[in-house]
Enzyme design. Sequence first.
Site, PDB file in Angstrom:
ATOM      1  N   ALA A  13       0.852  -1.194   0.000  1.00  0.00           N
ATOM      2  CA  ALA A  13       0.000   0.000   0.000  1.00  0.00           C
ATOM      3  C   ALA A  13       0.883   1.238   0.000  1.00  0.00           C
ATOM      4  O   ALA A  13       2.029   1.206   0.451  1.00  0.00           O
ATOM      5  CB  ALA A  13      -0.918   0.020   1.217  1.00  0.00           C
ATOM      6  N   GLY A  15       0.228   5.620   0.620  1.00  0.00           N
ATOM      7  CA  GLY A  15      -0.716   6.690   0.922  1.00  0.00           C
ATOM      8  C   GLY A  15      -0.059   8.034   0.709  1.00  0.00           C
ATOM      9  O   GLY A  15       1.020   8.133   0.124  1.00  0.00           O
ATOM     10  N   GLY A  16      -0.696   9.061   1.211  1.00  0.00           N
ATOM     11  CA  GLY A  16      -0.191  10.410   1.033  1.00  0.00           C
ATOM     12  C   GLY A  16       1.134  10.652   1.729  1.00  0.00           C
ATOM     13  O   GLY A  16       1.973  11.415   1.240  1.00  0.00           O
ATOM     14  N   MET A  17       1.350   9.999   2.869  1.00  0.00           N
ATOM     15  CA  MET A  17       2.550  10.257   3.652  1.00  0.00           C
ATOM     16  C   MET A  17       3.472   9.042   3.776  1.00  0.00           C
ATOM     17  O   MET A  17       4.663   9.186   3.977  1.00  0.00           O
ATOM     18  CB  MET A  17       2.129  10.709   5.055  1.00  0.00           C
ATOM     19  CG  MET A  17       3.257  11.210   5.904  1.00  0.00           C
ATOM     20  SD  MET A  17       2.689  11.920   7.464  1.00  0.00           S
ATOM     21  CE  MET A  17       2.326  10.474   8.421  1.00  0.00           C
ATOM     22  N   GLU A  19       4.301   4.504   3.078  1.00  0.00           N
ATOM     23  CA  GLU A  19       4.150   3.295   2.284  1.00  0.00           C
ATOM     24  C   GLU A  19       4.239   2.104   3.222  1.00  0.00           C
ATOM     25  O   GLU A  19       4.864   2.175   4.279  1.00  0.00           O
ATOM     26  CB  GLU A  19       5.189   3.220   1.163  1.00  0.00           C
ATOM     27  CG  GLU A  19       6.622   3.349   1.594  1.00  0.00           C
ATOM     28  CD  GLU A  19       7.584   3.507   0.425  1.00  0.00           C
ATOM     29  OE1 GLU A  19       7.241   3.144  -0.712  1.00  0.00           O
ATOM     30  OE2 GLU A  19       8.697   3.984   0.661  1.00  0.00           O
ATOM     31  N   LYS A  38       5.846  -0.098   8.009  1.00  0.00           N
ATOM     32  CA  LYS A  38       5.287   1.166   7.542  1.00  0.00           C
ATOM     33  C   LYS A  38       6.396   2.203   7.673  1.00  0.00           C
ATOM     34  O   LYS A  38       7.034   2.307   8.715  1.00  0.00           O
ATOM     35  CB  LYS A  38       4.090   1.555   8.408  1.00  0.00           C
ATOM     36  CG  LYS A  38       3.387   2.811   7.959  1.00  0.00           C
ATOM     37  CD  LYS A  38       2.142   3.043   8.809  1.00  0.00           C
ATOM     38  CE  LYS A  38       1.390   4.260   8.345  1.00  0.00           C
ATOM     39  NZ  LYS A  38       0.166   4.474   9.131  1.00  0.00           N
ATOM     40  N   ASP A 143      -9.249   7.614  10.133  1.00  0.00           N
ATOM     41  CA  ASP A 143      -9.495   6.967   8.845  1.00  0.00           C
ATOM     42  C   ASP A 143     -10.161   5.612   9.045  1.00  0.00           C
ATOM     43  O   ASP A 143      -9.664   4.587   8.594  1.00  0.00           O
ATOM     44  CB  ASP A 143      -8.178   6.836   8.074  1.00  0.00           C
ATOM     45  CG  ASP A 143      -8.379   6.442   6.615  1.00  0.00           C
ATOM     46  OD1 ASP A 143      -9.526   6.532   6.115  1.00  0.00           O
ATOM     47  OD2 ASP A 143      -7.393   6.029   5.983  1.00  0.00           O
TER      48      ASP A 143
END
Length: 161
Positions: A13, A15-17, A19, A38, A143
Site C-alpha cells: 500500500a 498513501g499520502g505520507m 508506504e 510502515k 481513517d
Amino acid sequence: MTMAGYTTLERIAVGGMGEVFLARQDGIGGFRRTVVLKRLLPDAEGDDDSVHRFLDEARVAGVLHHENVVAILEVGDDGAPFLALEYVHGENAGRLRSLAKKKGVAIPVAVVARIIVDAARGLAHAHEARDVYGKALHSVHRDVAPKNIFVRADGTAKIGD
C-alpha cells in the site's frame, strides 16, 4: 529493500505520507516471522512535521494492547523512521466486500456484525487508552474505513492504521 533486521517482500500500500510493505523479520536461531513495515515516503523523510506525526502515531499505538487492534512491534530508524506491525493473516474488510460482490454473494449479517463489533471494541480501547503516566490520550482514529479493518482467517477483526 532491507531495514534493520527486516527484508521487504512487496509493497502492499501507499498513501499520502507513507508506504506499507509485507516483510520478513529474521533473527537468531532461525527465528522468522511475517510482519508489516510502515515507513514515510522518501519525499516526507526530511519534513519535520511529517516525521513528528509519524512518530506521534507510533507513541499512541505503542500503548495500545488489545485483541482488536493491530499491534505495533517496533519503532526503528534506518536513516528514516519505520514501524514494524503485526501481520494479520486474512483480508481487509474492503477487499472481502469486493470479493463477495464480484462473486455475487452476500456476506452473512452475523459475520458483518462480528466485524463491526470487533472494530468498535478496538476503537473504544484506543479512545480510552492512557499513556504510561496514566494521562488519557483521547485518541481518535481519523481513517475508519473497510481498508483499515483487518479480518483474520479465524474471523477476528482488528483495527489498524
